[in-house]
Design a protein around this motif. Structure first.
Motif, PDB file in Angstrom:
ATOM      1  N   SER A  38       0.562   8.399   0.830  1.00 40.94           N
ATOM      2  CA  SER A  38      -0.428   9.338   1.670  1.00 40.94           C
ATOM      3  C   SER A  38      -1.516   8.338   2.574  1.00 40.94           C
ATOM      4  CB  SER A  38      -1.158  10.144   0.949  1.00 40.94           C
ATOM      5  OG  SER A  38      -1.985   9.440  -0.037  1.00 40.94           O
ATOM      6  N   LEU A  39      -1.519   7.004   2.020  1.00 38.37           N
ATOM      7  CA  LEU A  39      -2.485   6.244   2.699  1.00 38.37           C
ATOM      8  C   LEU A  39      -2.009   5.383   3.879  1.00 38.37           C
ATOM      9  CD1 LEU A  39      -4.478   4.771  -0.428  1.00 38.37           C
ATOM     10  CD2 LEU A  39      -5.369   6.486   1.257  1.00 38.37           C
ATOM     11  N   LEU A  40      -0.634   5.727   4.190  1.00 36.36           N
ATOM     12  CA  LEU A  40      -0.051   4.609   5.150  1.00 36.36           C
ATOM     13  C   LEU A  40      -0.645   4.734   6.518  1.00 36.36           C
ATOM     14  CD1 LEU A  40       3.686   4.644   4.515  1.00 36.36           C
ATOM     15  CD2 LEU A  40       2.132   2.783   4.921  1.00 36.36           C
ATOM     16  N   MET A  41      -1.074   6.078   7.090  1.00 36.49           N
ATOM     17  CA  MET A  41      -1.751   6.040   8.457  1.00 36.49           C
ATOM     18  C   MET A  41      -2.724   5.424   8.426  1.00 36.49           C
ATOM     19  SD  MET A  41       0.567   7.142  10.166  1.00 36.49           S
ATOM     20  CE  MET A  41      -0.141   7.181  11.793  1.00 36.49           C
ATOM     21  N   GLY A  42      -3.704   5.781   7.560  1.00 34.51           N
ATOM     22  CA  GLY A  42      -5.142   5.040   7.483  1.00 34.51           C
ATOM     23  C   GLY A  42      -4.744   3.496   7.243  1.00 34.51           C
ATOM     24  N   GLY A  43      -3.936   3.183   6.654  1.00 32.50           N
ATOM     25  CA  GLY A  43      -3.752   1.793   6.297  1.00 32.50           C
ATOM     26  C   GLY A  43      -3.096   0.828   7.755  1.00 32.50           C
ATOM     27  N   LEU A  44      -2.329   1.882   8.502  1.00 28.59           N
ATOM     28  CA  LEU A  44      -1.781   1.218   9.775  1.00 28.59           C
ATOM     29  C   LEU A  44      -3.056   1.001  10.621  1.00 28.59           C
ATOM     30  CD1 LEU A  44       0.772   0.494  11.074  1.00 28.59           C
ATOM     31  CD2 LEU A  44       0.828   2.701  12.190  1.00 28.59           C
ATOM     32  N   SER A  45      -3.974   1.946  10.774  1.00 23.48           N
ATOM     33  CA  SER A  45      -4.954   1.726  11.705  1.00 23.48           C
ATOM     34  C   SER A  45      -5.988   0.573  11.230  1.00 23.48           C
ATOM     35  CB  SER A  45      -5.891   3.043  11.858  1.00 23.48           C
ATOM     36  OG  SER A  45      -6.589   3.579  10.779  1.00 23.48           O
ATOM     37  N   ARG A  46      -6.145   0.419   9.710  1.00 18.40           N
ATOM     38  CA  ARG A  46      -6.903  -0.308   9.443  1.00 18.40           C
ATOM     39  C   ARG A  46      -6.412  -1.740   9.600  1.00 18.40           C
ATOM     40  NH1 ARG A  46     -11.840   0.137   7.240  1.00 18.40           N
ATOM     41  NH2 ARG A  46     -11.205   1.673   5.543  1.00 18.40           N
ATOM     42  N   ALA A  47      -4.892  -2.125   9.553  1.00 22.41           N
ATOM     43  CA  ALA A  47      -4.119  -3.362   9.655  1.00 22.41           C
ATOM     44  C   ALA A  47      -4.256  -3.632  11.085  1.00 22.41           C
ATOM     45  CB  ALA A  47      -2.572  -3.002   9.433  1.00 22.41           C
ATOM     46  N   VAL A  48      -4.416  -2.703  12.141  1.00 21.75           N
ATOM     47  CA  VAL A  48      -4.443  -2.989  13.581  1.00 21.75           C
ATOM     48  C   VAL A  48      -5.619  -3.529  13.865  1.00 21.75           C
ATOM     49  CG1 VAL A  48      -4.588  -2.059  15.732  1.00 21.75           C
ATOM     50  CG2 VAL A  48      -2.703  -1.453  14.208  1.00 21.75           C
ATOM     51  N   SER A  49      -7.007  -3.023  13.174  1.00 22.33           N
ATOM     52  CA  SER A  49      -8.202  -3.292  13.482  1.00 22.33           C
ATOM     53  C   SER A  49      -8.422  -4.742  12.872  1.00 22.33           C
ATOM     54  CB  SER A  49      -9.191  -2.589  13.133  1.00 22.33           C
ATOM     55  OG  SER A  49      -9.481  -2.378  11.534  1.00 22.33           O
ATOM     56  N   ILE A  50      -7.799  -5.205  11.644  1.00 19.55           N
ATOM     57  CA  ILE A  50      -7.756  -6.204  11.036  1.00 19.55           C
ATOM     58  C   ILE A  50      -7.225  -7.435  11.842  1.00 19.55           C
ATOM     59  CG2 ILE A  50      -7.313  -7.690   9.072  1.00 19.55           C
ATOM     60  CD1 ILE A  50      -7.743  -5.479   7.343  1.00 19.55           C
ATOM     61  N   PHE A  51      -6.067  -7.148  12.331  1.00 20.03           N
ATOM     62  CA  PHE A  51      -5.407  -8.193  13.281  1.00 20.03           C
ATOM     63  C   PHE A  51      -6.153  -8.308  14.326  1.00 20.03           C
ATOM     64  CE2 PHE A  51      -2.463  -8.805  16.619  1.00 20.03           C
ATOM     65  CZ  PHE A  51      -1.852  -9.706  16.120  1.00 20.03           C
ATOM     66  N   ILE A  52      -6.737  -7.496  15.231  1.00 18.40           N
ATOM     67  CA  ILE A  52      -7.415  -7.979  16.228  1.00 18.40           C
ATOM     68  C   ILE A  52      -8.712  -8.741  15.981  1.00 18.40           C
ATOM     69  CG2 ILE A  52      -8.904  -7.001  18.294  1.00 18.40           C
ATOM     70  CD1 ILE A  52      -6.917  -4.487  18.107  1.00 18.40           C
ATOM     71  N   ILE A  53      -9.436  -8.397  15.084  1.00 19.24           N
ATOM     72  CA  ILE A  53     -10.646  -9.111  14.718  1.00 19.24           C
ATOM     73  C   ILE A  53     -10.184 -10.500  14.055  1.00 19.24           C
ATOM     74  CG2 ILE A  53     -12.619  -9.484  12.947  1.00 19.24           C
ATOM     75  CD1 ILE A  53     -12.844  -6.250  13.227  1.00 19.24           C
ATOM     76  N   LEU A 106       0.783  -1.373   0.049  1.00 20.49           N
ATOM     77  CA  LEU A 106       0.026  -0.143   0.038  1.00 20.49           C
ATOM     78  C   LEU A 106       0.884   1.385  -0.095  1.00 20.49           C
ATOM     79  CD1 LEU A 106      -2.936   1.293   0.315  1.00 20.49           C
ATOM     80  CD2 LEU A 106      -2.319   1.194   2.827  1.00 20.49           C
ATOM     81  N   GLY A 107       1.935   1.453   1.020  1.00 18.96           N
ATOM     82  CA  GLY A 107       2.876   2.646   1.150  1.00 18.96           C
ATOM     83  C   GLY A 107       3.480   2.640  -0.397  1.00 18.96           C
ATOM     84  N   TYR A 108       3.977   1.662  -0.918  1.00 18.80           N
ATOM     85  CA  TYR A 108       4.624   1.732  -2.371  1.00 18.80           C
ATOM     86  C   TYR A 108       3.537   2.452  -3.267  1.00 18.80           C
ATOM     87  CZ  TYR A 108       7.215   0.258  -6.548  1.00 18.80           C
ATOM     88  OH  TYR A 108       7.947   0.223  -7.770  1.00 18.80           O
ATOM     89  N   ARG A 109       2.441   1.974  -3.131  1.00 21.48           N
ATOM     90  CA  ARG A 109       1.463   2.530  -4.269  1.00 21.48           C
ATOM     91  C   ARG A 109       0.973   3.853  -3.796  1.00 21.48           C
ATOM     92  NH1 ARG A 109      -4.142   3.229  -4.491  1.00 21.48           N
ATOM     93  NH2 ARG A 109      -4.557   2.278  -2.695  1.00 21.48           N
ATOM     94  N   GLU A 110       0.671   4.465  -2.807  1.00 22.44           N
ATOM     95  CA  GLU A 110       0.196   5.640  -2.052  1.00 22.44           C
ATOM     96  C   GLU A 110       0.799   5.754  -0.889  1.00 22.44           C
ATOM     97  OE1 GLU A 110      -0.502   8.667  -2.478  1.00 22.44           O
ATOM     98  OE2 GLU A 110      -1.789   8.012  -4.247  1.00 22.44           O
TER      99      GLU A 110
END
Length: 278
Positions: A164-179, A158-162
């Motif tokens: 600017s989406l890294l911060m949103g991606g990080l919180s998305r990753a954390v919530s996916i991880f927990i679930i 994701l970071g390689y493509r865009e």
């Protein structure tokens, strides 16, 4: 000998040691490393194609149409609106592939030790509950490590493509991880239960497949006769996968159902385990 009674105080030190040993066994033994290599290979392909091409796949008009058609049953429209297309694709792939992987990886929790006779030795130093629950936690820990590795890799794509989406991606990753860790817990707990009576890890996998396939057919037939028996679907881990896939499940059900299933499987496993001879 007489089984040690499960004291109300579980020794956290021993529990951590038993769980930690599972991680060592996965990442530092030949059998574990072969499984890891196979896993890595599969995920490299997944990262390269569905996830690496996620943006073009998801934004393609025919995919959107297809998703809208399917979303009658699964409801993927919310996923199409995620700015992080890579994680939308990751979510779908992980939700359906990790449970299978969980069954294979956690197929040998206590059965191998029983065959080798080391279980008797272990039970002199720990209660049976500590052995059972420690192994369960250890296997869940292994899966959590694998989830974390694949999520970090997806974040990299994701970071390689865009960037600017890294911060949103990080919180998305954390919530996916927990679930995902919670969603996988009943699969591991089911294998803990099957391990209490299976004679080999291969048999444990076969029994798990029979449980899902045969059990699913039986419940389907029963529910067809008596619709109220649809509730029996809750005997199977991953019962809400379709709703979960489209993010159409309240968080309480998404997390509550698998946690209750895990507790039930572990409780039954403990009951059998304490009564069985090692």
């Amino acid at each position: 000998g007489k089984p040690m009674a499960t004291s109300s105080l579980v020794n956290i030190g021993r529990l951590t040691q038993i769980a930690g040993f599972e991680l060592v066994r996965m990442f530092l033994t030949k059998r574990g490393l072969i499984a890891m290599a196979a896993f890595a290979l599969v995920w490299l392909l997944i990262l390269r194609y569905p996830i690496g091409q996620a943006v073009s796949i998801i934004s393609a008009p025919n995919f959107e149409q297809m998703a809208r058609d399917i979303s009658g049953s699964i409801g993927l429209s919310k996923l199409l609106d995620w700015p992080e297309a890579e994680f939308a694709m990751y979510w779908l792939v992980a939700l359906y592939s990790f449970p299978l992987f969980a069954i294979f990886i956690s197929s040998d929790q206590t059965v191998g030790d029983r065959e080798r006779g080391t279980l008797r030795f272990l039970s002199l130093r720990s209660t049976r509950f500590e052995i059972l629950f420690g192994r369960f936690l250890g296997q869940l820990g292994v899966l959590a490590c694998l989830l974390a590795i694949t999520l970090v890799a997806t974040l990299g794509v994701l970071g390689y493509r865009e960037p600017s989406l890294l911060m949103g991606g990080l919180s998305r990753a954390v919530s996916i991880f927990i679930i995902m860790v919670v969603v996988l817990s009943p699969f591991v707990a089911l294998m803990s239960l099957i391990n209490t009576f299976a004679r080999s890890s291969r048999l444990a996998i076969v029994l798990a497949i029979l449980y899902f396939a045969g059990g699913g057919i039986i419940v389907g037939i029963l529910a067809w006769q008596v619709p109220a028996l649809n509730a029996l679907d809750y005997l199977f881990p991953g019962v809400n996968s379709e709703l979960l896939a489209g993010q159409n499940l309240p968080l309480l059900s998404a997390l509550g159902v698998p946690l209750i299933q895990s507790a039930v499987f572990i409780a039954i496993a403990h009951r059998i385990f304490t009564r069985s001879s090692l």
